[in-house]
Design a protein around this motif. Structure first.
Motif, PDB file in Angstrom:
ATOM      1  N   ALA A  31      51.108  -4.510  -8.425  1.00  0.00           N
ATOM      2  CA  ALA A  31      50.815  -5.345  -7.262  1.00  0.00           C
ATOM      3  C   ALA A  31      51.077  -6.820  -7.552  1.00  0.00           C
ATOM      4  O   ALA A  31      51.596  -7.550  -6.706  1.00  0.00           O
ATOM      5  N   GLU A  34      54.857  -7.313  -7.505  1.00  0.00           N
ATOM      6  CA  GLU A  34      55.421  -7.245  -6.153  1.00  0.00           C
ATOM      7  C   GLU A  34      55.090  -8.496  -5.347  1.00  0.00           C
ATOM      8  O   GLU A  34      55.958  -9.079  -4.687  1.00  0.00           O
ATOM      9  N   GLY A 221      48.422  -5.601   0.649  1.00  0.00           N
ATOM     10  CA  GLY A 221      49.299  -4.464   0.923  1.00  0.00           C
ATOM     11  C   GLY A 221      49.964  -3.960  -0.343  1.00  0.00           C
ATOM     12  O   GLY A 221      50.115  -2.740  -0.535  1.00  0.00           O
ATOM     13  N   ALA A 222      50.376  -4.888  -1.217  1.00  0.00           N
ATOM     14  CA  ALA A 222      50.994  -4.490  -2.483  1.00  0.00           C
ATOM     15  C   ALA A 222      50.007  -3.707  -3.336  1.00  0.00           C
ATOM     16  O   ALA A 222      50.384  -2.740  -4.009  1.00  0.00           O
ATOM     17  N   ARG A 224      47.467  -1.840  -2.271  1.00  0.00           N
ATOM     18  CA  ARG A 224      47.260  -0.505  -1.694  1.00  0.00           C
ATOM     19  C   ARG A 224      48.426   0.424  -2.057  1.00  0.00           C
ATOM     20  O   ARG A 224      48.228   1.577  -2.445  1.00  0.00           O
ATOM     21  N   ARG A 225      49.631  -0.097  -1.942  1.00  0.00           N
ATOM     22  CA  ARG A 225      50.816   0.710  -2.291  1.00  0.00           C
ATOM     23  C   ARG A 225      50.834   1.059  -3.769  1.00  0.00           C
ATOM     24  O   ARG A 225      51.171   2.186  -4.165  1.00  0.00           O
ATOM     25  N   SER A 226      50.461   0.103  -4.592  1.00  0.00           N
ATOM     26  CA  SER A 226      50.480   0.326  -6.042  1.00  0.00           C
ATOM     27  C   SER A 226      49.430   1.334  -6.460  1.00  0.00           C
ATOM     28  O   SER A 226      49.647   2.140  -7.377  1.00  0.00           O
ATOM     29  N   ARG A 228      48.305   3.821  -4.645  1.00  0.00           N
ATOM     30  CA  ARG A 228      48.790   5.149  -4.264  1.00  0.00           C
ATOM     31  C   ARG A 228      49.839   5.636  -5.269  1.00  0.00           C
ATOM     32  O   ARG A 228      49.844   6.810  -5.674  1.00  0.00           O
ATOM     33  N   ARG A 229      50.725   4.738  -5.654  1.00  0.00           N
ATOM     34  CA  ARG A 229      51.779   5.108  -6.616  1.00  0.00           C
ATOM     35  C   ARG A 229      51.169   5.478  -7.963  1.00  0.00           C
ATOM     36  O   ARG A 229      51.576   6.473  -8.584  1.00  0.00           O
TER      37      ARG A 229
END
Length: 233
Positions: A31, A34, A221-222, A224-226, A228-229
């Motif tokens: 995150a 990003e 947002g970064a 949250r995406r990280s 999940r990944r």
């Protein structure tokens, strides 16, 4: 600019298992990288907006130092590199970021060492000088001027120029109250580089505000995406 985020992880991690929480440092690192890249791209876009035809060298000078899960720190800053005439990128941009006086360029230091440029003088191109597509003095032109003038004071106008190419010469002098370097061809004098007092700039590249606001906007947002990944890894 350093990006060290101590964020509201409780909100994002409250429903994670202990095993999943072990992935948090990895997710945080992703995150940080990003969001720092988001800030870097915003800084480049701002340079394109505020500067007239910025060179690729300047645009590519803004870089991201990436984070790792063992060092949760990302950095957005300027490369410690130098341009064709020895001017550090940071020194070139600093007056535009913070305001203030421009520092001497390497070409100006060369002319000062040769006794041509006074300590309080700087150079700017004249309107008669053909510039490149970025609005700067072409490298070949500046090298030719320095080769003809810089090493020989006010006497060596064309010492380094092959005889076949000696169709003009450079001279240092004052014409109509304007000091500078002039080219003489067919007895016609044209200004090349004008000697002026130290240029001072008003801050116009809002680097810190632009990059920080984009980093802060992009980080949730970064993250949250990280997460999940990382959990899916």
């Amino acid at each position: 600019m350093d990006l060290q985020v101590k964020s509201e992880l409780k909100k994002l991690t409250k429903d994670l298992s202990n095993l999943e929480k072990k992935q948090i440092p990895f997710a945080m690192s992703l995150a940080l990288n990003e969001s720092a890249t988001i800030g870097q791209k915003a800084g480049v876009k701002e340079m394109e907006r505020v500067f007239d035809r910025p060179t690729p060298f300047i645009l590519k000078s803004l870089r991201v130092t990436r984070s790792s899960k063992n060092n949760l720190k990302a950095e957005v800053g300027f490369k410690n590199v130098f341009g064709k005439f020895g001017s550090a990128v940071e020194n070139t941009l600093k007056p535009h970021i913070e305001g203030g006086a421009r520092q001497p360029k390497a070409s100006e230091m060369t002319l000062r060492r040769a006794g041509i440029l006074r300590a309080d003088e700087f150079i700017v191109p004249s309107r008669a000088l053909r510039l490149n597509r970025f609005g700067n003095v072409p490298t070949g032109t500046m090298n030719k001027i320095l080769a003809n003038i810089g090493g020989f004071g006010e006497q060596g106008y064309k010492a380094n120029t092959p005889a076949a190419n000696r169709t003009f010469k450079y001279v240092v002098g004052e014409v109509g109250g304007t000091r500078g370097i002039w080219s003489i061809q067919a007895k016609k004098w044209k200004p090349v580089l004008i000697f002026v007092k130290q240029p001072k700039y008003t801050a116009r590249f809002d680097f810190y505000r632009v990059t920080e606001s984009e980093i802060n906007r992009g980080f949730p947002g970064a993250m949250r995406r990280s997460l999940r990944r990382a959990i899916d890894t």
